[in-house]
Enzyme design. Structure first.
Site, short mmCIF file in Angstrom:
data_model
loop_
_atom_site.label_atom_id
_atom_site.label_comp_id
_atom_site.label_asym_id
_atom_site.label_seq_id
_atom_site.Cartn_x
_atom_site.Cartn_y
_atom_site.Cartn_z
N VAL A 77 -38.73 -18.08 15.86
CA VAL A 77 -37.80 -18.12 16.99
C VAL A 77 -36.72 -17.04 16.91
CG1 VAL A 77 -38.14 -20.58 17.43
CG2 VAL A 77 -36.28 -19.86 15.91
N ASN A 103 -35.23 -26.91 18.43
CA ASN A 103 -34.99 -27.79 17.27
C ASN A 103 -34.99 -27.03 15.94
OD1 ASN A 103 -35.29 -30.45 15.61
ND2 ASN A 103 -37.09 -29.22 15.06
N TYR A 169 -23.90 -22.10 8.79
CA TYR A 169 -24.48 -23.21 9.57
C TYR A 169 -23.50 -23.67 10.64
CZ TYR A 169 -27.01 -27.63 10.35
OH TYR A 169 -27.71 -28.68 10.91
N LYS A 173 -24.00 -23.42 14.72
CA LYS A 173 -24.03 -24.61 15.60
C LYS A 173 -22.83 -24.57 16.57
CE LYS A 173 -27.74 -26.53 13.72
NZ LYS A 173 -29.02 -26.69 14.44
P1 NAD Z 1 -36.68 -29.63 8.92
O1 NAD Z 1 -36.47 -28.63 7.84
O2 NAD Z 1 -37.74 -30.65 8.75
O3 NAD Z 1 -36.93 -28.91 10.32
C1 NAD Z 1 -36.64 -27.58 10.61
C2 NAD Z 1 -37.87 -26.93 11.18
O4 NAD Z 1 -37.55 -25.61 11.65
C3 NAD Z 1 -38.99 -26.76 10.14
O5 NAD Z 1 -40.23 -27.20 10.69
C4 NAD Z 1 -39.01 -25.27 9.87
O6 NAD Z 1 -40.29 -24.78 9.50
C5 NAD Z 1 -38.60 -24.76 11.25
N1 NAD Z 1 -38.14 -23.38 11.22
C6 NAD Z 1 -37.31 -22.79 10.33
N2 NAD Z 1 -37.15 -21.49 10.64
C7 NAD Z 1 -37.87 -21.26 11.76
C8 NAD Z 1 -38.10 -20.10 12.56
N3 NAD Z 1 -37.56 -18.91 12.25
N4 NAD Z 1 -38.91 -20.23 13.65
C9 NAD Z 1 -39.49 -21.41 13.95
N5 NAD Z 1 -39.31 -22.54 13.21
C10 NAD Z 1 -38.51 -22.45 12.14
O7 NAD Z 1 -35.24 -30.33 9.11
P2 NAD Z 1 -34.70 -31.28 10.26
O8 NAD Z 1 -33.65 -32.09 9.64
O9 NAD Z 1 -35.80 -31.97 11.00
O10 NAD Z 1 -33.95 -30.23 11.22
C11 NAD Z 1 -34.24 -30.10 12.61
C12 NAD Z 1 -32.96 -29.69 13.33
O11 NAD Z 1 -32.01 -30.75 13.24
C13 NAD Z 1 -32.26 -28.45 12.77
O12 NAD Z 1 -31.82 -27.62 13.83
C14 NAD Z 1 -31.07 -29.02 12.02
O13 NAD Z 1 -29.99 -28.11 11.95
C15 NAD Z 1 -30.76 -30.21 12.89
N6 NAD Z 1 -29.96 -31.25 12.21
C16 NAD Z 1 -30.47 -31.96 11.16
C17 NAD Z 1 -29.69 -32.94 10.57
C18 NAD Z 1 -30.19 -33.77 9.42
O14 NAD Z 1 -29.40 -34.54 8.86
N7 NAD Z 1 -31.46 -33.70 9.05
C19 NAD Z 1 -28.40 -33.18 11.03
C20 NAD Z 1 -27.91 -32.44 12.09
C21 NAD Z 1 -28.70 -31.48 12.67
#
Ligand code: NAD
Length: 268
Positions: A77, A103, A169, A173
């Site tokens: 992305v 996402n 980060y 965001k």
């Molecule tokens: P995760 O690591 O399982 O998901 C992140 C996904 O993004 C992975 O599948 C990864 O391969 C993909 N990714 C990374 N770089 C990429 C790129 N350049 N192009 C395409 N895909 C890419 O973790 P998650 O917790 O499911 O995170 C999903 C979203 O939720 C993120 O944006 C994260 O910041 C946000 N988030 C997560 C939490 C939490 O507590 N887990 C809290 C707040 C926000």
């Protein structure tokens, strides 16, 4: 093929008309839960991934096994050409694009003064430039279709509250917060809504290290009024709702899903 209808469906049958959605980073964690929720609501799915194709392929097979339409597409992305190719893949597979869920996200913790340049650049590239490029490509397609659309960004409570050792980060965001607000105003004339969901602590691989550390885990739980981690499915339910007719008058805002964490911050 379901009939393509003019409206966005009802609140109860959610996405009952044929819709196509892209979920970036859709093969794991919160993204995979969003994929399953949208797919269960009869949406054609494009799962974006980078690197190992196995999780995306397994998820496509799972959805297809349930009679749902899904394809996987490798696209980084943070590259504008990949964002264009991702949208083109959705149109090639399903003829249209109605929903984009930005996402994909990454996180790496360093004390501010020790943060390497490449960590800063990578986090801004994936977490902020990614949604910019993907939304721009998706919006062009949605405008051409003249049928409205939905863009939902998975942001974080850190679009609003600080997290020491997490400056890139938080900055990414925080930028995503204003990107959503700005393009929501600009795209409203096309009936394209743009909103952020801001999760708190959600139990996914991204947080595995915190969960494994009992002391850290207990400190975190003490900050959450509901006193538990959120589930990816709970975030997915909110994203699904924002994509439904029930949310048709909501744009340019952030919906927080954090077990009350932001309200408690600073109250002790
Ligand atoms: P995760 O690591 O399982 O998901 C992140 C996904 O993004 C992975 O599948 C990864 O391969 C993909 N990714 C990374 N770089 C990429 C790129 N350049 N192009 C395409 N895909 C890419 O973790 P998650 O917790 O499911 O995170 C999903 C979203 O939720 C993120 O944006 C994260 O910041 C946000 N988030 C997560 C939490 C939490 O507590 N887990 C809290 C707040 C926000």
């Amino acid at each position: 093929m379901k009939e393509k209808a003019a409206g966005w469906g009802t609140a109860t049958d959610m996405l009952s008309q044929e819709r196509t959605a892209i979920v970036t980073g859709g093969a794991t964690g919160i993204g995979a839960a969003i994929v399953r929720a949208l797919s269960a609501a009869a949406t054609n799915i494009v799962i974006d991934y980078v690197g190992d194709p196995a999780p995306a392929r397994a998820l496509v097979a799972e959805l297809q096994g349930r009679g749902c339409a899904a394809v996987a597409c490798e696209a980084n992305v943070s590259l504008p050409a990949d964002a264009d190719r991702l949208v083109a893949a959705a149109v090639a597979a399903f003829g249209r694009l109605d929903i984009l869920v930005n996402n994909a996200g990454i996180e790496a913790r360093y004390p501010f003064v020790d943060t390497p340049d490449d960590v800063w650049q990578r986090e801004i590239a994936v977490n902020l430039s990614g949604p910019f490029y993907c939304s721009r490509s998706a919006a062009k397609q949605m405008i051409a279709q003249a049928h409205g659309g939905r863009i939902v960004n998975v942001s974080s409570i850190h679009e609003e509250i600080a997290a020491p050792t997490n400056a890139p980060y938080c900055a990414s965001k925080g930028g995503l917060r204003m990107l959503a607000r700005t393009i929501a105003v600009e795209l409203a004339q096309y009936d394209i809504t743009v909103n952020n969901v801001a999760p708190g602590a959600i139990d996914t691989p991204m947080d595995a290290a915190t969960i494994a550390n009992k002391k850290l885990d207990n400190e975190l739980l003490a900050e959450i009024p509901l006193h538990r981690w959120g589930k990816p499915e709970e975030v997915a339910g909110l994203v699904l709702w924002l994509c439904s007719e029930a949310a048709s008058y909501i744009t340019g805002t952030t919906v927080v899903i954090d077990g009350g964490m932001m309200r408690q911050a600073g109250s002790l």
